[in-house]
Enzyme design. Structure first.
Site, PDB file in Angstrom:
ATOM      1  N   THR A 187       0.879  -0.962   0.368  1.00 33.61           N
ATOM      2  CA  THR A 187       0.086   0.373   0.004  1.00 33.61           C
ATOM      3  C   THR A 187       0.779   1.429   0.171  1.00 33.61           C
ATOM      4  O   THR A 187       0.267   2.507   0.087  1.00 33.61           O
ATOM      5  CB  THR A 187      -1.077   0.036   1.366  1.00 33.61           C
ATOM      6  OG1 THR A 187      -0.425  -0.186   2.648  1.00 33.61           O
ATOM      7  CG2 THR A 187      -2.376  -1.016   0.810  1.00 33.61           C
ATOM      8  N   LYS A 188       2.305   1.272   0.135  1.00 34.19           N
ATOM      9  CA  LYS A 188       3.213   2.311   0.136  1.00 34.19           C
ATOM     10  C   LYS A 188       3.462   3.346  -1.328  1.00 34.19           C
ATOM     11  O   LYS A 188       3.145   2.434  -2.121  1.00 34.19           O
ATOM     12  CB  LYS A 188       4.033   2.044   0.567  1.00 34.19           C
ATOM     13  CG  LYS A 188       4.486   0.696   1.785  1.00 34.19           C
ATOM     14  CD  LYS A 188       3.392   2.034   3.255  1.00 34.19           C
ATOM     15  CE  LYS A 188       3.590   1.190   4.586  1.00 34.19           C
ATOM     16  NZ  LYS A 188       2.546   1.710   5.361  1.00 34.19           N
ATOM     17  N   ASN A 189       4.400   4.251  -1.180  1.00 34.84           N
ATOM     18  CA  ASN A 189       4.248   4.576  -2.144  1.00 34.84           C
ATOM     19  C   ASN A 189       5.174   3.936  -3.335  1.00 34.84           C
ATOM     20  O   ASN A 189       4.780   3.943  -4.699  1.00 34.84           O
ATOM     21  CB  ASN A 189       5.108   6.159  -2.494  1.00 34.84           C
ATOM     22  CG  ASN A 189       4.470   7.173  -1.599  1.00 34.84           C
ATOM     23  OD1 ASN A 189       2.878   6.977  -0.842  1.00 34.84           O
ATOM     24  ND2 ASN A 189       4.800   8.491  -2.000  1.00 34.84           N
TER      25      ASN A 189
END
Ligand SMILES: *Cc1c(COP(=O)(O)O)cnc(C)c1O
Length: 383
Positions: A187-189
């Site tokens: 879910t991170k960049n």
């Protein structure tokens, strides 16, 4: 209704697929040359001295605390408004996390004033978390740390290539404290599936992290494979928090896209800001912050409405949302209080979709549906 606009998405494609295939063909899958390249590139992008790839950001945080010899009897002050891993990692060492409030409903980063009021004889470190990609007040925290001889550790899961100020100098987040910890969760960049990184400019801390991530062995597997070293020693209790070359190959491709990924996210965030400006029942934390320094990880709003019902209605309309976060103090493991340090800033908080999958029309669509849902679901007032 199916999810029409997911909360987040990744920018990933043929370069990642080809890079993974190349590692598979090489038949060296675990931590090796690709991992070393990934670490070097990450350090270079941030302007950090050393970078160590590990299995997750949670592992990175645990190793950072362990490398500083934080343990039973010690306290580490960390935000109440963060993912539970920040505080859990403190507990893995036997030390105790002390939960602190955010600055305000407008600035959800850790409050230097509240942190200062919690400093006691057992406090060893402050763990910052750059909420949503926005820097904590680094000037205040560096002053505080120096005055009380405390170490700063940065949870940078939201903030790869976000920036903060040291005097006139603009520095990458993660390079202020003794260690900066990053996440490559889905879910991170930028993502490698699972994964994390610790950066540090302290060679001793770096060496300890390097050893602790692989069982405490003093000569790593890859070097033993290549060099004629006989035997190894174990100096202290280590862990298996290794990264691997398959994920490093994905990570290297992702890093090449990082500037582009962050600037796309900033663009969408800017659109949200302009569409939602002026709404009196929807407010935007960080609305006054310069996006140029933000890693633009999250788009969050406070709604003056029943936020659970608002989220349910958005979901009915195919829009996925989240909440970053229910305060750590609200969980049973941490006392289960609904009046913890972050209770007031977490009230009415909703995270809206943000990512490379969204067009300007999608942003507009989310805002229209959000306004409608807020009007339709007033707060339940006590009778
Ligand atoms: C995602 C996240 C973590 C944990 O990262 P993992 O790589 O999943 O261990 C820690 N802190 C914050 C603030 C996060 O958002």
């Amino acid at each position: 209704m199916d999810i029409r606009i997911p909360l987040t998405d990744l920018r990933m494609g043929e370069p990642e697929i080809e890079a993974v295939a190349e590692v598979l063909r090489s038949r060296w899958l675990t931590s090796g040359a690709r991992t070393r390249q990934f670490e070097a590139r990450f350090a270079e992008l941030l302007g950090a001295e050393h970078a160590y790839a590990v299995s997750s950001c949670t592992a990175a945080l645990h190793l950072a605390f362990a490398a500083l010899d934080i343990g039973p009897g010690d306290e580490v002050i960390c935000p109440d408004l963060t993912f539970v891993a920040t505080a859990n990692a403190v507990r893995y060492t036997g030390a105790e996390p002390v939960l602190a409030a955010s600055v305000s409903r407008n600035d959800l980063t850790l409050s230097p004033d509240h942190v200062e009021s919690l400093i006691g004889p057992r406090t060893r470190a402050i763990c910052l978390m750059h909420y949503g990609g926005y820097a904590c007040d680094m000037e205040a925290f560096e002053t505080l740390a120096e005055r009380h001889s405390l170490r700063l550790i940065e949870d940078c899961a939201h903030s790869p290539l976000g920036f903060g100020q040291r005097g006139a100098e603009r520095r990458a987040l993660g390079t202020f404290g003794v260690a900066g910890c990053f996440s490559f969760f889905g879910t991170k960049n930028v993502s490698t599936g699972e994964g994390g990184m610790v950066v540090t400019s302290d060679p001793d801390v770096g060496e300890r992290i390097d050893r602790l991530r692989t069982h405490g062995i003093t000569v790593p597997t890859f070097d033993r494979h290549r060099k004629p070293v006989i035997g190894y020693d174990i100096a202290g209790l280590g862990f298996n928090y290794r990264f691997d070359d398959l994920r490093a190959a994905i990570g290297l491709c992702q890093l090449e896209r990082l500037h582009e990924i962050n600037s796309d996210r900033r663009e969408r965030l800017e659109e949200y800001r302009s569409v939602l400006a002026g709404a009196d029942d929807i407010s935007m934390p960080f609305a006054g912050r310069d996006l140029a320094d933000s890693a633009a990880h999250l788009m969050v709003v406070h709604v003056d409405a029943d936020s659970c019902a608002v989220r349910a209605q958005l979901r009915e309309r195919g829009i996925q949302t989240s909440k970053h976060y229910d305060p750590i103090s609200s969980f049973e493991l941490y006392g289960g209080s609904d009046t913890g340090p972050a209770a007031t800033v977490a009230d009415g908080l909703i995270t809206l979709p943000l990512g490379p999958h969204m067009s300007a029309a999608d942003v507009n669509d989310v805002c229209v549906e959000l306004r409608r849902a807020v009007r339709a679901n007033p707060r339940q007032r006590a009778a």
